[in-house]
Design a protein around this motif. Structure first.
Motif, PDB file in Angstrom:
ATOM      1  N   VAL A 123       0.845  -1.205   0.000  1.00  0.00           N
ATOM      2  CA  VAL A 123       0.000   0.000   0.000  1.00  0.00           C
ATOM      3  C   VAL A 123       0.878   1.253   0.000  1.00  0.00           C
ATOM      4  O   VAL A 123       0.644   2.201  -0.762  1.00  0.00           O
ATOM      5  CB  VAL A 123      -0.947  -0.011   1.223  1.00  0.00           C
ATOM      6  CG1 VAL A 123      -1.636   1.335   1.377  1.00  0.00           C
ATOM      7  CG2 VAL A 123      -1.972  -1.119   1.080  1.00  0.00           C
ATOM      8  N   ILE A 124       1.921   1.232   0.841  1.00  0.00           N
ATOM      9  CA  ILE A 124       2.825   2.395   0.899  1.00  0.00           C
ATOM     10  C   ILE A 124       3.458   2.639  -0.468  1.00  0.00           C
ATOM     11  O   ILE A 124       3.507   3.772  -0.964  1.00  0.00           O
ATOM     12  CB  ILE A 124       3.906   2.166   1.974  1.00  0.00           C
ATOM     13  CG1 ILE A 124       3.263   2.214   3.362  1.00  0.00           C
ATOM     14  CG2 ILE A 124       5.028   3.198   1.856  1.00  0.00           C
ATOM     15  CD1 ILE A 124       4.212   1.837   4.479  1.00  0.00           C
ATOM     16  N   CYS A 125       3.937   1.567  -1.096  1.00  0.00           N
ATOM     17  CA  CYS A 125       4.589   1.722  -2.400  1.00  0.00           C
ATOM     18  C   CYS A 125       3.598   2.216  -3.445  1.00  0.00           C
ATOM     19  O   CYS A 125       3.948   3.042  -4.289  1.00  0.00           O
ATOM     20  CB  CYS A 125       5.210   0.406  -2.851  1.00  0.00           C
ATOM     21  SG  CYS A 125       6.720   0.073  -1.987  1.00  0.00           S
ATOM     22  N   ALA A 126       2.379   1.706  -3.395  1.00  0.00           N
ATOM     23  CA  ALA A 126       1.371   2.162  -4.350  1.00  0.00           C
ATOM     24  C   ALA A 126       1.161   3.665  -4.187  1.00  0.00           C
ATOM     25  O   ALA A 126       1.122   4.409  -5.182  1.00  0.00           O
ATOM     26  CB  ALA A 126       0.061   1.412  -4.127  1.00  0.00           C
ATOM     27  N   ALA A 127       1.080   4.124  -2.921  1.00  0.00           N
ATOM     28  CA  ALA A 127       0.885   5.553  -2.677  1.00  0.00           C
ATOM     29  C   ALA A 127       2.068   6.346  -3.220  1.00  0.00           C
ATOM     30  O   ALA A 127       1.891   7.392  -3.862  1.00  0.00           O
ATOM     31  CB  ALA A 127       0.714   5.797  -1.186  1.00  0.00           C
ATOM     32  N   ILE A 128       3.288   5.843  -2.994  1.00  0.00           N
ATOM     33  CA  ILE A 128       4.474   6.558  -3.481  1.00  0.00           C
ATOM     34  C   ILE A 128       4.464   6.623  -5.005  1.00  0.00           C
ATOM     35  O   ILE A 128       4.743   7.673  -5.599  1.00  0.00           O
ATOM     36  CB  ILE A 128       5.759   5.877  -2.962  1.00  0.00           C
ATOM     37  CG1 ILE A 128       5.856   6.051  -1.449  1.00  0.00           C
ATOM     38  CG2 ILE A 128       6.993   6.443  -3.648  1.00  0.00           C
ATOM     39  CD1 ILE A 128       6.929   5.217  -0.805  1.00  0.00           C
ATOM     40  N   GLY A 129       4.122   5.500  -5.634  1.00  0.00           N
ATOM     41  CA  GLY A 129       4.087   5.465  -7.095  1.00  0.00           C
ATOM     42  C   GLY A 129       3.094   6.477  -7.649  1.00  0.00           C
ATOM     43  O   GLY A 129       3.393   7.212  -8.595  1.00  0.00           O
ATOM     44  N   ILE A 130       1.909   6.522  -7.032  1.00  0.00           N
ATOM     45  CA  ILE A 130       0.883   7.465  -7.493  1.00  0.00           C
ATOM     46  C   ILE A 130       1.360   8.902  -7.291  1.00  0.00           C
ATOM     47  O   ILE A 130       1.184   9.768  -8.154  1.00  0.00           O
ATOM     48  CB  ILE A 130      -0.446   7.208  -6.739  1.00  0.00           C
ATOM     49  CG1 ILE A 130      -1.017   5.862  -7.185  1.00  0.00           C
ATOM     50  CG2 ILE A 130      -1.439   8.323  -6.983  1.00  0.00           C
ATOM     51  CD1 ILE A 130      -2.193   5.387  -6.372  1.00  0.00           C
TER      52      ILE A 130
ATOM     53  N   PHE B 230       0.111   3.156 -12.156  1.00  0.00           N
ATOM     54  CA  PHE B 230       1.289   3.409 -11.326  1.00  0.00           C
ATOM     55  C   PHE B 230       1.133   2.745  -9.968  1.00  0.00           C
ATOM     56  O   PHE B 230       2.068   2.151  -9.438  1.00  0.00           O
ATOM     57  CB  PHE B 230       1.506   4.925 -11.163  1.00  0.00           C
ATOM     58  CG  PHE B 230       2.444   5.498 -12.175  1.00  0.00           C
ATOM     59  CD1 PHE B 230       3.790   5.610 -11.887  1.00  0.00           C
ATOM     60  CD2 PHE B 230       1.993   5.908 -13.407  1.00  0.00           C
ATOM     61  CE1 PHE B 230       4.660   6.131 -12.824  1.00  0.00           C
ATOM     62  CE2 PHE B 230       2.857   6.422 -14.349  1.00  0.00           C
ATOM     63  CZ  PHE B 230       4.188   6.534 -14.057  1.00  0.00           C
ATOM     64  N   GLY B 231      -0.080   2.864  -9.380  1.00  0.00           N
ATOM     65  CA  GLY B 231      -0.308   2.260  -8.074  1.00  0.00           C
ATOM     66  C   GLY B 231      -0.128   0.748  -8.111  1.00  0.00           C
ATOM     67  O   GLY B 231       0.566   0.167  -7.273  1.00  0.00           O
ATOM     68  N   LEU B 232      -0.715   0.129  -9.115  1.00  0.00           N
ATOM     69  CA  LEU B 232      -0.643  -1.328  -9.239  1.00  0.00           C
ATOM     70  C   LEU B 232       0.804  -1.782  -9.437  1.00  0.00           C
ATOM     71  O   LEU B 232       1.297  -2.686  -8.745  1.00  0.00           O
ATOM     72  CB  LEU B 232      -1.504  -1.751 -10.433  1.00  0.00           C
ATOM     73  CG  LEU B 232      -2.029  -3.176 -10.484  1.00  0.00           C
ATOM     74  CD1 LEU B 232      -2.832  -3.480  -9.241  1.00  0.00           C
ATOM     75  CD2 LEU B 232      -2.901  -3.361 -11.727  1.00  0.00           C
TER      76      LEU B 232
ATOM     77  N   SER C 146       3.554  -0.183  -8.724  1.00  0.00           N
ATOM     78  CA  SER C 146       4.388   0.116  -7.565  1.00  0.00           C
ATOM     79  C   SER C 146       4.105  -0.861  -6.432  1.00  0.00           C
ATOM     80  O   SER C 146       5.017  -1.241  -5.694  1.00  0.00           O
ATOM     81  CB  SER C 146       4.142   1.543  -7.097  1.00  0.00           C
ATOM     82  OG  SER C 146       4.401   2.432  -8.150  1.00  0.00           O
ATOM     83  N   ALA C 147       2.839  -1.282  -6.286  1.00  0.00           N
ATOM     84  CA  ALA C 147       2.524  -2.270  -5.255  1.00  0.00           C
ATOM     85  C   ALA C 147       3.272  -3.566  -5.526  1.00  0.00           C
ATOM     86  O   ALA C 147       3.837  -4.179  -4.608  1.00  0.00           O
ATOM     87  CB  ALA C 147       1.017  -2.519  -5.214  1.00  0.00           C
ATOM     88  N   LEU C 148       3.310  -3.986  -6.801  1.00  0.00           N
ATOM     89  CA  LEU C 148       4.042  -5.208  -7.134  1.00  0.00           C
ATOM     90  C   LEU C 148       5.530  -5.021  -6.851  1.00  0.00           C
ATOM     91  O   LEU C 148       6.198  -5.941  -6.350  1.00  0.00           O
ATOM     92  CB  LEU C 148       3.831  -5.568  -8.606  1.00  0.00           C
ATOM     93  CG  LEU C 148       2.425  -6.034  -8.975  1.00  0.00           C
ATOM     94  CD1 LEU C 148       2.341  -6.345 -10.455  1.00  0.00           C
ATOM     95  CD2 LEU C 148       2.044  -7.271  -8.176  1.00  0.00           C
ATOM     96  N   ALA C 149       6.068  -3.832  -7.187  1.00  0.00           N
ATOM     97  CA  ALA C 149       7.479  -3.581  -6.901  1.00  0.00           C
ATOM     98  C   ALA C 149       7.722  -3.646  -5.399  1.00  0.00           C
ATOM     99  O   ALA C 149       8.748  -4.164  -4.945  1.00  0.00           O
ATOM    100  CB  ALA C 149       7.895  -2.219  -7.447  1.00  0.00           C
ATOM    101  N   GLY C 150       6.769  -3.108  -4.606  1.00  0.00           N
ATOM    102  CA  GLY C 150       6.904  -3.164  -3.152  1.00  0.00           C
ATOM    103  C   GLY C 150       6.944  -4.606  -2.664  1.00  0.00           C
ATOM    104  O   GLY C 150       7.775  -4.968  -1.822  1.00  0.00           O
ATOM    105  N   ALA C 151       6.052  -5.445  -3.215  1.00  0.00           N
ATOM    106  CA  ALA C 151       6.074  -6.864  -2.863  1.00  0.00           C
ATOM    107  C   ALA C 151       7.423  -7.460  -3.237  1.00  0.00           C
ATOM    108  O   ALA C 151       8.027  -8.220  -2.458  1.00  0.00           O
ATOM    109  CB  ALA C 151       4.952  -7.597  -3.587  1.00  0.00           C
TER     110      ALA C 151
END
Lengths: 334, 313
Positions: free
Chosen positions: A109-116, A234-236, A238-243
């Motif tokens: 979730v954090i990464c998705a927010a950062i990506g957005i 971007f959110g999607l 980035s979430a995968l990148a965070g994982a």
């Protein structure tokens, strides 16, 4: 965690401290076992590449540019896990797997927010500018994240040890043995890829993503908000990148603010290898690259060139098959 | 730019005379300032040569440090080999040929990168040149003759003010008069619209390769000067950040603006010397500067007149 470090495969990093390192009993195993074990290591590395490569490919699909900062979002995912794990353990005394899942979801979730946020602040003002302008901005964003994070007031430049989130263990499957981490890495990747495929293929928003990727102006004529779809993409991604960042941290334990540079570039190579803009291609490219790199790293004489292999693959593929393994040819219109 | 058009050779001559004069009184200078001024000269060569590739021809390259490292290593290895058999005086006479040899090998590397890059545009080219720079670094790290990861040291300090600025003047002269020649208009045509350029009978491929070869040659020269200035080189010196610093100079100066790029090279070389106290923020400032420039002033900081063609394509 100290005992499990020795069984972890080598870092995709040039630092000599993390050269390929197997437990001593592995040296006495027959060659077939050695090869199959390297295959498992390679697939685990490839899974991380695949998760990051998908972000590159999706963003390329909707915006036609390379999001250089994507590798740094992956790094931030690792650090989110690093800082969240002790707090989650403190505030929510959950059993191992549940705590791990919570850390994973929060980091995503954090990464998705950062990506957005990156898209909103840096790329959106440049939506109609030449591609090169956006590319240069992306490099700027990437360096900004890297050097801000290296500052002693943020994460600091030194390497940190990723906490052990799950109990160590060994799974046997056929002739292959997986440790918990490798099992989780591969399992999570399969689950996330399945979820992504479902989103892209079966949901309305996935259909909108495909429409924007196919023809952005026609999609907006059909009532699709390009801005929203780009943010969502971007959110999607980035979430995968965070994982991927969490899984990488679990596999290699050492994380630092510059880890996203090399891994990010290689994941980009994986995306090109599979055919940029093509989701299954990114997953396949990641796996292929992970396996090739791991085998090359295990061979004497080639292992020191390991970091160059991905780029050599990139150059070869761009010369001989620029559309990648699964990509389709696009005609450039004047 | 107009000045170059009117009397380019006279300007070159003046610049060379000035460089020689500066070289003659170099001993009067504080060695620290002399070092910084030489750094500026090297930065000018790098920025002007990258400007030919990135600015004038519009081929975004992120591998300039790779070409620089080829020139640095080749010339340093030649000097170290020659030193076995000759004294300092003879070595000094062979300095220019040594640098040129480094430049030629770098130009060969430029040809090697330029040819496959013909099929690529924009961001792909950027990634390939970046990858190429990394491959060169990995190779130097693994070659015994180049000292491996610890690099080469004990290179004689032969780079002086005179040589640096003569070569900087030559680089500026060659790039500026090349781009302003009838032939050189093709670089700008390729930059502006490749399809239209080839429809007009120009061969974009040839222009791109030419830009890469000439740019790489001067980057190699700059590398040779750098090696004989710092007296030791390691593969890590020529990493992506080095390439990026040169890219920042070109963007800041306004892509394709020779005078602006030179000014940016001077400023960005001096800035870290003045900003020693905030050195830890240097890269953060660079990054913010780039993002800000791209959003607010993509034509570069030192670009005031209106120009018809877009600055970045």
């Amino acid at each position: 965690m100290g005992s499990s470090v020795s069984s972890k495969p080598s870092l995709p990093d040039s630092s000599a401290r993390f050269r390929h390192h197997l437990p001593p009993n592995d040296l006495r195993r027959p060659l077939v076992n050695e090869i199959s074990q390297q295959l498992v290591n390679g697939l685990a590395l490839g899974a991380v590449y695949a998760l990051i490569a998908i972000g590159y490919t999706m963003v390329y699909g909707v915006l036609r540019f390379i999001n250089f900062a994507h590798g740094d979002v992956f790094m931030l995912g690792s650090f989110a896990g690093y800082y969240l794990a002790p707090r989650v353990a403190q505030w929510f005394p959950l059993p191992g797997w549940a705590g791990w899942t919570l850390v994973m979801v929060l980091s995503m979730v954090i990464c998705a927010a950062i990506g957005i946020l990156i898209e909103l602040l840096a790329y959106r003002p440049l939506r109609d500018r030449p591609k090169l302008t956006v590319l240069i901005t992306a490099i700027g964003v990437s360096l900004l994240i890297e050097y801000t994070c290296q500052h002693k007031a943020v994460f600091g430049a030194s390497q940190k040890a990723f906490p052990d989130l799950l109990p160590a263990g060994v799974f046997k499957l056929g002739g292959l043995s997986f440790n918990t981490t490798q099992f989780v890495v591969l399992g999570v990747t399969v689950v996330l890829l399945a979820a992504l495929t479902f989103i892209v293929k079966k949901t309305r928003i996935g259909m909108a993503m495909r429409a924007v990727s196919h023809n952005a102006s026609a999609a907006s004529l059909m009532g699709i908000s390009n801005t929203f779809i780009i943010s969502f993409t971007f959110g999607l991604g980035s979430a995968l990148a965070g994982a991927g960042g969490i899984l990488y941290g679990m596999t290699y334990t050492g994380i630092d603010p510059l880890m996203g540079v090399n891994v990010g570039l290689k994941a980009f190579v994986a995306a090109v290898l599979g055919g940029i803009g093509n989701l299954p291609g990114a997953a396949l490219g990641g796996m292929v690259l992970g396996v090739v790199e791991t085998f090359a790293g295990g061979m004497s004489g080639v292992s020191t060139y390991r970091d160059g292999i991905a780029f050599a693959i990139l150059i070869i593929i761009l010369i001989f098959k620029p559309t990648g393994l699964l990509g389709s040819k696009q005609i450039e219109k004047v | 730019m107009q000045l170059f058009l009117k009397a380019p050779r006279a300007l070159l001559l003046i610049a060379i005379v000035a460089a020689v004069a500066a070289g003659l009184c170099a001993d009067l200078m504080n060695p620290y300032y002399r070092g910084v001024v030489i750094d500026i000269g090297i930065a000018i060569i790098l920025a002007v040569s990258l400007n030919l590739i990135n600015g004038h021809t519009g081929q975004f390259s992120l591998g300039h440090a790779g070409f620089m490292s080829v020139g640095a290593y080749v010339s340093a290895m030649i000097t170290l080999a020659l030193r076995q058999s000759m004294g300092a005086d003879q070595l000094a006479w062979l300095f220019l040929p040594t640098l040129v040899a480094g430049g030629l090998v770098a130009a060969l590397a430029g040809l090697l990168v330029g040819v496959p890059s013909l099929r690529l545009r924009g961001d792909y080219l950027a990634i390939v040149t970046l990858g190429f720079g990394e491959i060169i670094r990995v190779i130097f790290q693994n070659v015994e003759a180049a000292g491996g990861a610890s690099g080469l040291s004990g290179i004689p300090r032969m780079t002086g003010l005179a040589w640096t600025f003569i070569l900087a003047a030559v680089a500026v002269y060659v790039v500026a008069s090349l781009v302003n020649s009838t032939y050189g208009r093709g670089f700008i045509a390729v930059h502006d619209d490749e399809v239209a350029a080839s429809a007009m009978g120009l061969n974009p491929t040839r222009y791109k390769v030419t830009a890469f070869v000439i740019g790489a040659f001067f980057a190699g020269i700059a590398g040779g000067l750098f090696a004989h200035h710092k007296t030791s080189i390691t593969p890590q010196v020529f990493d992506f950040m080095k390439s990026f610093e040169v890219v920042v100079m070109v963007i800041l100066g306004g892509m394709g603006r020779t005078a602006g790029v030179i000014l940016a090279a001077v400023l960005l070389t001096l800035a870290p010397e003045f900003l020693r106290s905030v050195a830890e923020y240097r890269m953060i400032i660079y990054a913010l500067l780039i993002i800000f420039l791209m959003i607010a002033r993509p034509q570069g900081l030192f670009h005031f007149e209106r120009r018809k063609r877009s600055s970045a394509a």
